[in-house]
Design an enzyme around this catalytic site. Structure first.
Site, short mmCIF file in Angstrom:
data_model
loop_
_atom_site.label_atom_id
_atom_site.label_comp_id
_atom_site.label_asym_id
_atom_site.label_seq_id
_atom_site.Cartn_x
_atom_site.Cartn_y
_atom_site.Cartn_z
N ASP A 35 9.92 -6.37 -16.73
CA ASP A 35 9.46 -5.39 -17.71
C ASP A 35 8.10 -5.82 -18.29
O ASP A 35 8.01 -6.86 -18.94
CB ASP A 35 10.51 -5.26 -18.83
CG ASP A 35 10.17 -4.13 -19.78
OD1 ASP A 35 10.95 -3.18 -19.84
OD2 ASP A 35 9.12 -4.20 -20.45
N ARG A 83 9.42 -6.14 -6.46
CA ARG A 83 9.05 -6.19 -5.04
C ARG A 83 7.79 -7.03 -4.88
O ARG A 83 6.89 -7.00 -5.72
CB ARG A 83 8.79 -4.80 -4.49
CG ARG A 83 10.00 -3.92 -4.44
CD ARG A 83 9.69 -2.65 -3.65
NE ARG A 83 10.64 -1.60 -3.96
CZ ARG A 83 10.30 -0.43 -4.47
NH1 ARG A 83 9.04 -0.13 -4.72
NH2 ARG A 83 11.23 0.47 -4.73
N LEU A 124 1.24 2.78 -11.41
CA LEU A 124 1.69 1.45 -11.82
C LEU A 124 2.93 1.58 -12.70
O LEU A 124 2.84 1.71 -13.92
CB LEU A 124 0.57 0.73 -12.59
CG LEU A 124 -0.80 0.67 -11.90
CD1 LEU A 124 -1.85 0.02 -12.80
CD2 LEU A 124 -0.71 -0.09 -10.57
N GLY A 125 4.08 1.62 -12.06
CA GLY A 125 5.35 1.66 -12.79
C GLY A 125 6.15 0.44 -12.37
O GLY A 125 5.57 -0.60 -12.03
N ASN A 126 7.46 0.54 -12.39
CA ASN A 126 8.25 -0.57 -11.88
C ASN A 126 7.96 -0.75 -10.39
O ASN A 126 7.80 -1.85 -9.89
CB ASN A 126 9.74 -0.34 -12.16
CG ASN A 126 10.52 -1.61 -12.05
OD1 ASN A 126 10.02 -2.70 -12.35
ND2 ASN A 126 11.74 -1.51 -11.57
N GLY A 127 7.86 0.38 -9.67
CA GLY A 127 7.25 0.36 -8.34
C GLY A 127 5.76 0.64 -8.53
O GLY A 127 5.40 1.27 -9.52
N ILE A 134 3.18 1.53 -16.64
CA ILE A 134 2.18 0.51 -16.96
C ILE A 134 0.78 1.13 -17.00
O ILE A 134 0.00 0.86 -17.91
CB ILE A 134 2.27 -0.64 -15.94
CG1 ILE A 134 3.66 -1.31 -16.03
CG2 ILE A 134 1.16 -1.66 -16.16
CD1 ILE A 134 3.95 -2.33 -14.94
N HIS A 172 5.60 7.28 -3.08
CA HIS A 172 5.06 7.78 -4.36
C HIS A 172 4.10 8.95 -4.13
O HIS A 172 3.27 9.25 -4.99
CB HIS A 172 4.24 6.70 -5.11
CG HIS A 172 5.05 5.61 -5.74
ND1 HIS A 172 4.54 4.36 -5.95
CD2 HIS A 172 6.31 5.60 -6.21
CE1 HIS A 172 5.46 3.60 -6.52
NE2 HIS A 172 6.55 4.33 -6.70
N ASN A 181 0.32 3.08 -20.18
CA ASN A 181 0.55 2.43 -21.48
C ASN A 181 -0.07 1.06 -21.67
O ASN A 181 -0.17 0.61 -22.80
CB ASN A 181 2.06 2.31 -21.72
CG ASN A 181 2.73 3.66 -21.85
OD1 ASN A 181 2.44 4.40 -22.77
ND2 ASN A 181 3.58 3.99 -20.90
N ASN A 216 17.13 14.47 -8.11
CA ASN A 216 16.75 13.19 -7.51
C ASN A 216 18.04 12.39 -7.38
O ASN A 216 18.52 11.80 -8.36
CB ASN A 216 15.74 12.48 -8.43
CG ASN A 216 15.28 11.16 -7.86
OD1 ASN A 216 15.79 10.69 -6.84
ND2 ASN A 216 14.32 10.54 -8.51
N GLU A 251 6.54 13.65 -11.71
CA GLU A 251 7.00 13.90 -10.34
C GLU A 251 7.95 15.09 -10.27
O GLU A 251 7.93 15.84 -9.30
CB GLU A 251 7.67 12.63 -9.79
CG GLU A 251 6.65 11.53 -9.54
CD GLU A 251 7.26 10.17 -9.23
OE1 GLU A 251 7.48 9.41 -10.17
OE2 GLU A 251 7.52 9.89 -8.05
N ARG A 280 14.25 15.64 -4.24
CA ARG A 280 13.37 14.54 -3.85
C ARG A 280 13.99 13.84 -2.65
O ARG A 280 15.14 13.44 -2.68
CB ARG A 280 13.24 13.54 -5.01
CG ARG A 280 12.45 12.34 -4.61
CD ARG A 280 12.32 11.34 -5.74
NE ARG A 280 11.45 10.27 -5.31
CZ ARG A 280 11.75 8.98 -5.46
NH1 ARG A 280 12.87 8.61 -6.01
NH2 ARG A 280 10.91 8.06 -5.04
#
Ligand code: AMP
Length: 402
Positions: free
Chosen positions: A284, A243, A211-214, A333, A182, A336, A7, A386, A93
């Site tokens: 975060d 974003r 649901l992550g940082n993106g 997210i 994604h 967790n 990546n 991924e 990727r």
């Protein structure tokens, strides 16, 4: 079969060597801050005695070529080169495949030219992905290499979902449409969900929430994606770490007239200064939850907005799919944060979506379920992977070629 997954981003390279016979990671690592003075390399592997080992080094790496050489040196130091010599494929990727790439593609001159053609659609990502491909072609000349596209899983969107109501020429001449991103993660968790539920993908309607940082949502009917929240770029859709997600584009005209901000400043504000960070100063979610627990009003608002937006997409995709068998939470997210899962599903009982508090907050490792007894929609928490999906798709692509 062993596959090396690469990546390659604009200032970082992540790599992972995976043995697909048992999905085991043989070695992995990353280089960060390439070309930014002091770069940082981290390399992990398991030694001959089965011990997990790690090497971390800071050095000046001026460009991606130097970074790949540093990775090669780390692989030699850890004795992993012999494993690399038996690698069956390299999976890269690639963020944007445009309309042309609807599946993983064996890398040859035509594929490289095709990826280059869509660089204008993903100027922050595709050029870096291409750099990684070109360097690996030179470093590993005999190894088949495969491009795996973040957009490919969404190629099945129907026109009513992928077209914007804008002048036709913007689409026909400038390729402005919704592509979605994604895709590798949505594809992976959709299949994992089917395995977990012991059903064929074709028998299931799913809403997958990365649901992550993106962050993005996808509506998956019978294994095929029919709508997704990211659009022409990853900016559209859910509120994210930095974003903005969905906005009224007219605000850009207003801010430009009011402040004189130029295009680059506007683009940067929406990509890096918005989302959770725009509302409460940090992106975060762990820190935001801590601040919210301490009563911080901006953090509480950020969580309210974040979960409300997810809930709206769940409602929309219930309407799109008609029948929903399962909702899947994934990424940092989604896997967790019990709070986000609970708040995003709050009040959706009429749709058959009911969270059980004890199951949701139990300290379980994914995959696990969080729906209350009697809820008709299964609510699953599934860890995304991924890199494993890229390795599998790369392997399937070269097997299909032979
Ligand atoms: P990713 O991009 O998938 O690595 O996800 C990063 C996001 O996941 C960040 O906002 C993290 O704060 C969030 N995250 C990771 N662990 C937790 C946790 N235990 N609780 C809440 N958020 C978490």
């Amino acid at each position: 079969m062993k596959v090396l997954v690469i990546n390659c981003g604009s200032s970082s390279i992540k790599y992972r060597l995976i043995d697909l016979r048992n999905d085991r990671v043989l070695t992995d690592g990353e280089v960060q801050r390439i070309g930014e003075g002091e770069s940082r390399l981290q390399h992990r592997w398991t030694d001959a005695l089965g011990e997990a080992r790690q090497l971390a080094r800071s050095e000046a790496l001026a460009d991606h070529e130097e970074a790949f050489r540093a990775i090669e040196a780390a692989l030699r130091t850890s004795g992993s080169m012999s494993e690399l010599e038996t690698v069956a494929a390299i999976g890269h990727r690639v963020v944007h495949g445009g309309e042309a790439f609807q599946a993983p593609a064996l890398i040859d001159d035509a594929t490289v030219a095709g990826i280059r053609e869509v660089c204008a659609l993903a100027p922050l990502h595709n050029p870096a992905n291409l750099t990684g491909i070109e360097i690996c072609l030179a470093l590993f000349p005999g190894v088949p290499q495969v491009a795996v596209f973040d957009t490919a899983f969404h190629h099945s969107l129907p026109p009513q979902a992928y077209r914007y109501a804008i002048p036709d020429a913007w689409y026909t001449e400038h390729q402005v449409r919704r592509y979605g991103f994604h895709g590798t993660s949505h594809a992976y968790v959709a299949r994992q969900a089917a395995d977990y539920l012991q059903q064929a993908p074709a028998a299931l309607n799913l809403i997958t929430l990365h649901l992550g940082n993106g962050a993005s949502a996808a509506a998956v009917r019978a294994g095929r994606c029919v709508d997704t929240s990211m659009g022409f770029t990853p900016l559209e859709g859910l509120m994210m770490g930095t974003r903005c997600g969905d906005i009224d584009p007219a605000m850009l005209f207003h801010i430009r007239r009011a402040t004189g901000a130029d295009m680059d400043e506007l683009e940067s504000a929406l990509n890096t200064e918005s989302g959770l960070k725009g509302i409460c100063g940090v992106n975060d979610m762990r820190e935001i939850q801590q601040r919210a627990d301490a009563g911080d009003a901006a953090a509480l608002l950020a969580i309210d907005m974040y979960c409300y937006r997810i809930k709206k997409y769940i409602g929309a995709y219930c309407a799109v799919l008609g029948r929903v068998d399962a909702l899947v939470f994934t990424a940092g997210i989604g896997e967790n944060s019990a709070l986000v899962r609970q708040r995003a599903c709050e009040g959706l009982d009429a749709l058959g979506i009911v969270v059980d508090d004890a199951r949701n907050t139990a300290d379980a490792q994914p995959p696990f379920e969080i729906q209350a007894d009697g809820g008709s929609v299964r609510l699953l928490v599934i860890a995304t992977n991924e890199e494993l999906e890229i390795a599998r798709q790369a392997a399937a692509c070269i097997e299909g070629q032979s």
